[in-house]
Design a protein around this motif. Structure first.
Motif, PDB file in Angstrom:
ATOM      1  N   ASP A   1      31.099  11.879  65.994  1.00 48.46           N
ATOM      2  CA  ASP A   1      32.722  12.162  67.587  1.00 48.46           C
ATOM      3  C   ASP A   1      32.468  10.941  67.626  1.00 48.46           C
ATOM      4  O   ASP A   1      31.094  10.700  68.309  1.00 48.46           O
ATOM      5  CB  ASP A   1      32.210  13.263  67.886  1.00 48.46           C
TER       6      ASP A   1
ATOM      7  N   PRO B   1      36.434  17.822  61.355  1.00 47.09           N
ATOM      8  CA  PRO B   1      36.716  16.658  60.999  1.00 47.09           C
ATOM      9  C   PRO B   1      37.492  16.005  60.841  1.00 47.09           C
ATOM     10  O   PRO B   1      36.927  16.536  58.959  1.00 47.09           O
ATOM     11  CB  PRO B   1      36.303  15.922  62.332  1.00 47.09           C
TER      12      PRO B   1
ATOM     13  N   SER C   1      26.927  15.701  64.667  1.00 46.37           N
ATOM     14  CA  SER C   1      27.554  15.586  64.491  1.00 46.37           C
ATOM     15  C   SER C   1      28.322  15.273  63.609  1.00 46.37           C
ATOM     16  O   SER C   1      29.212  14.980  62.560  1.00 46.37           O
ATOM     17  CB  SER C   1      28.053  14.466  65.611  1.00 46.37           C
TER      18      SER C   1
END
Length: 327
Positions: free
Chosen positions: A173, A167, A187
């Motif tokens: 996220d 990411p 995440s």
């Protein structure tokens, strides 16, 4: 583990100096956030509204000594004021939301870099002049020389934009609700990989070069020769005798590098839009949010002084000579 009175005095003086600088520097900057807010009101800026805004953000006309006294009293009561950018949130609320992310990022990068750098430095010193040393030692100098912003942009473009493996921003996220579950922690881990990899090269290079130099100086000591004469394995002598006694300069270097680590985290958080103290400081600087800037700089000063104090305490644990000298 007792610290000398002289060392404690140095920390107290440094803290008081930081308080004075945090008060003075923002007031030397041109412009005022309150004037900007009043200008945005346009025709609605009645005299009553202007006076209310000035009173709320402490922009009333006061002597400088009175302002400094109010600032110190506020610090004593953990009152850093109200944020202009994030009004009506207080500065403590804004910084508390960001400090955890920066602490996670910096501690992870330091622990990872310390393990890798010390291991590479110990092996390079043990195999001094060999192929491993000939490659790793010059490469460490290159890692020290490259600015964090270059590494951050190259990492972002390579792994985030071109390969789309990781990411490109934020700490997790945004579609997830924070909670104690593996999905959220996974995440957070994925979003921290590129920022940590951006902070690590400089630290690994510093730890590797310091550890190599320190370990070379202890390899000729009698206790290392005795370990070899006892028939101990190569790994036992290298890590149990030589590397353990070569760690003290590495800890000294760690204390000196903390300021650079916090500086690098500011650039890294801006590039990756990571919601830590660095991004908060950048946003506050653009908005001329003086209360947040003051609180941010004071918090980073306290963190740096606290880390140096912790390293001083660890000295006494690692080196018995220092512990006996303090006794």
């Amino acid at each position: 583990m007792r610290l000398s009175r002289r060392r404690l005095t140095v920390y107290c003086v440094a803290f008081l100096f930081a308080i004075v600088m945090n008060f003075a520097v923002p007031r030397l900057m041109p412009g005022s956030p309150v004037d900007s807010m009043i200008a945005q009101l346009g025709p609605r800026a009645t005299p009553a509204a202007v006076e209310a805004i000035k009173a709320r953000f402490g922009a009333i006309e006061q002597p400088i000594w009175q302002q400094f006294a109010d600032y110190v009293v506020g610090l004593a009561h953990f009152d850093l004021g109200v944020s202009v950018k994030y009004y009506p949130q207080t500065v403590l609320e804004v910084l508390g939301r960001s400090a955890g992310w920066t602490a996670f990022l910096v501690v992870t990068a330091i622990v990872f870099s310390l393990c890798v750098g010390v291991l590479l430095g110990a092996i390079a010193a043990w195999r001094r002049g060999g192929r491993f040393d000939s490659f790793v030692s010059p490469f460490s100098v290159v890692m020290i020389a490259v600015p964090p912003v270059i590494i951050a942009l190259a990492t972002l473009f390579t792994f985030g934009v071109t390969l789309r493996l990781l990411p490109v921003g934020y700490a997790y996220d945004p579609s997830l609700d924070p909670g104690l579950n593996f999905t959220f922690f996974g995440s957070v881990f994925l979003h921290a990989i590129m920022p940590v990899l951006t902070l690590s090269p400089y630290l690994i290079g510093e730890f590797q070069t310091t550890m190599r130099s320190s370990m070379i100086s202890v390899l000729g000591e009698d206790y290392v020769t005795m370990g070899r004469a006892k028939g101990l394995s190569e790994a036992a002598v290298m890590f149990g005798y030589a590397a353990r006694n070569a760690m003290l300069p590495v800890l000294t270097n760690l204390a000196l590098m903390l300021g650079a680590v916090f500086g690098g985290s500011i650039v890294t958080e801006i590039v990756f839009n990571y919601p830590g103290l660095g991004l908060t400081l950048y946003t506050a600087s653009v908005a001329r949010d003086y209360p947040v800037i003051q609180g941010q700089l004071l918090l980073m000063t306290i963190a740096t002084l606290g880390a140096n104090l912790l390293v001083d305490i660890i000295y006494g644990v690692v080196d018995p000579r220092i512990r006996e000298g303090r006794a």
